[in-house]
Design a protein around this motif. Structure first.
Motif, PDB file in Angstrom:
ATOM      1  N   ASP A 118       0.687  -1.257   0.048  1.00  0.00           N
ATOM      2  CA  ASP A 118       0.134   0.066  -0.082  1.00  0.00           C
ATOM      3  C   ASP A 118       0.863   1.285   0.276  1.00  0.00           C
ATOM      4  N   PRO A 150       1.810   4.627  -3.724  1.00  0.00           N
ATOM      5  CA  PRO A 150       2.267   6.137  -2.771  1.00  0.00           C
ATOM      6  C   PRO A 150       3.652   5.909  -2.289  1.00  0.00           C
ATOM      7  N   GLU A 171      -7.958  14.842  -9.807  1.00  0.00           N
ATOM      8  CA  GLU A 171      -8.402  13.317  -9.454  1.00  0.00           C
ATOM      9  C   GLU A 171      -6.948  12.784  -8.729  1.00  0.00           C
ATOM     10  N   SER A 172      -5.907  13.398  -8.761  1.00  0.00           N
ATOM     11  CA  SER A 172      -4.796  13.127  -8.016  1.00  0.00           C
ATOM     12  C   SER A 172      -4.828  13.382  -6.592  1.00  0.00           C
ATOM     13  N   PHE A 174      -7.576  13.432  -5.285  1.00  0.00           N
ATOM     14  CA  PHE A 174      -8.796  12.607  -4.655  1.00  0.00           C
ATOM     15  C   PHE A 174      -8.257  11.102  -4.412  1.00  0.00           C
ATOM     16  N   ARG A 175      -7.295  10.938  -5.193  1.00  0.00           N
ATOM     17  CA  ARG A 175      -6.517   9.285  -5.002  1.00  0.00           C
ATOM     18  C   ARG A 175      -5.706   9.802  -3.613  1.00  0.00           C
ATOM     19  N   ASP A 178      -8.368   9.154  -1.063  1.00  0.00           N
ATOM     20  CA  ASP A 178      -8.445   7.717  -0.825  1.00  0.00           C
ATOM     21  C   ASP A 178      -7.498   6.957  -0.262  1.00  0.00           C
ATOM     22  N   HIS A 179      -6.291   7.370  -0.441  1.00  0.00           N
ATOM     23  CA  HIS A 179      -5.269   6.482   0.263  1.00  0.00           C
ATOM     24  C   HIS A 179      -5.007   6.875   1.699  1.00  0.00           C
ATOM     25  N   LYS A 238     -16.362   9.979   1.432  1.00  0.00           N
ATOM     26  CA  LYS A 238     -15.374   9.128   1.284  1.00  0.00           C
ATOM     27  C   LYS A 238     -14.730   8.621   2.866  1.00  0.00           C
ATOM     28  N   GLY A 279      -0.963  15.279  -4.021  1.00  0.00           N
ATOM     29  CA  GLY A 279      -1.284  14.593  -5.172  1.00  0.00           C
ATOM     30  C   GLY A 279      -0.069  15.011  -6.073  1.00  0.00           C
ATOM     31  N   VAL A 308       1.238  10.710  -3.919  1.00  0.00           N
ATOM     32  CA  VAL A 308       0.236  10.025  -4.353  1.00  0.00           C
ATOM     33  C   VAL A 308      -0.005  10.309  -5.625  1.00  0.00           C
ATOM     34  N   SER A 309       0.207   9.296  -6.518  1.00  0.00           N
ATOM     35  CA  SER A 309       0.062   9.464  -7.869  1.00  0.00           C
ATOM     36  C   SER A 309      -1.435   9.642  -8.515  1.00  0.00           C
TER      37      SER A 309
END
Length: 309
Positions: A118, A150, A171-172, A174-175, A178-179, A238, A279, A308-309
């Protein structure tokens, strides 16, 4: 749900800082498992070539391989014992080593991707920007090549447990959220700050923007506000779905006096955040977040930066 992080270690103090950070964060991450991973020293191609035609050289090569493996296990066991002394359950620690193949950074990334980790955790080497250009470093190469998993870059001893996530509606970003929501899933004690610095008009264009057109500036800001409001509504849900209550998520927004990167660093200093999450890239309409992540990483000390990509 189990979380797995890969700790890239060697004999340096930077690796020890990374291990200390990973130990410290375990109190806020449920079901965290560690893999201590060491890539063995490179063996010269000349020696390998000679071993194909010389039994004596082949014997020397095998002895060197065996010695490298033994030294790797000694190092791994030392770190494991340190983690046990710090209260980490032995069942949560795994030891892995491998000979160098593609190169130090690529070997770490390949192992992490193959075994679905992860995050990759690494101690920052402390090279200056000029040294990195001419010499390279593990950190800079991991940043360059780790485009999927990540990367947690630890600089110095991190003492603060506070977490800041820089968001821009992309979007980056948001990821990144999310992470973070996955890592801290189900923890009622963690507090997370979502920080948004409203970009200036020139942040949307690589050219210097000098304009007196208030309508244009207003239109950009209005569009940005609508975007970030929708984004924040989605990410709050989320976090809630991940068992992180609304009271644990703080939103801070500001219009920076200088650059986006400086605004983030100012907030990090003011709030004494130990973990900063960014991001790698920004929105399609703006270039600034990609450059911001590099800027924040280069200027941050005694903290961990999650890319985080």
């Amino acid at each position: 749900m189990e979380k797995k992080i890969l700790l890239a270690i060697d004999e340096s103090k930077h690796a020890r800082n990374a291990v200390q950070y990973a130990i410290g964060i375990s109190s806020r991450v449920n079901q965290l498992k560690y893999t201590l991973f060491h890539v063995q020293p490179q063996i010269s191609q000349f020696l390998r070539d000679e071993a194909r035609t010389s039994l004596k050289t082949q014997s020397a090569l095998e002895k060197l391989k065996k010695k490298n493996t033994q030294n790797a296990h000694i190092l791994l066991e030392k770190y494991r014992d340190y983690m046990l002394d710090e209260g980490v359950d032995e069942t949560r620690i795994e030891l892995k080593t491998a000979p160098r193949g593609l190169g130090l950074a690529k070997d770490i990334i390949e192992f992490a991707q193959k075994h679905r980790y992860d995050a990759i955790v690494v101690g920052r080497r402390g090279l200056t920007k000029m040294q990195e250009v001419f010499m390279g470093s593990l950190t800079s190469k991991l940043i360059e090549h780790s485009q999927v998993i990540p990367l947690w870059v630890v600089d110095g001893k991190v003492t603060s447990h506070r977490v800041l996530v820089a968001v821009d509606g992309s979007e980056s970003a948001f990821r990144a959220v999310d992470h973070v929501s996955f890592i801290f899933r189900g923890n009622p004690h963690v507090t997370i700050t979502l920080f948004h610095a409203t970009p200036r008009l020139k942040d949307y264009c690589r050219l210097d923007y000098f304009t007196d057109d208030e309508d244009l500036e207003s239109a950009v800001l209005q569009s940005e506000k609508k975007c970030i409001d929708q984004f924040l509504e989605i990410v709050r849900k989320k976090f809630e779905d991940a068992g992180v209550s609304p009271e644990q998520v703080i939103v801070r927004q500001t219009k920076p006096r200088l650059s986006i990167g400086d605004a983030i660093l100012e907030e990090v200093q003011k709030g004494d955040y130990g973990t900063v999450v960014v991001g790698r890239r920004g929105t399609d309409r703006a270039f600034f977040m990609g450059s911001v992540s590099n800027y924040v990483l280069s200027k941050t000390s005694r903290r961990a930066v999650w890319l985080v990509s």
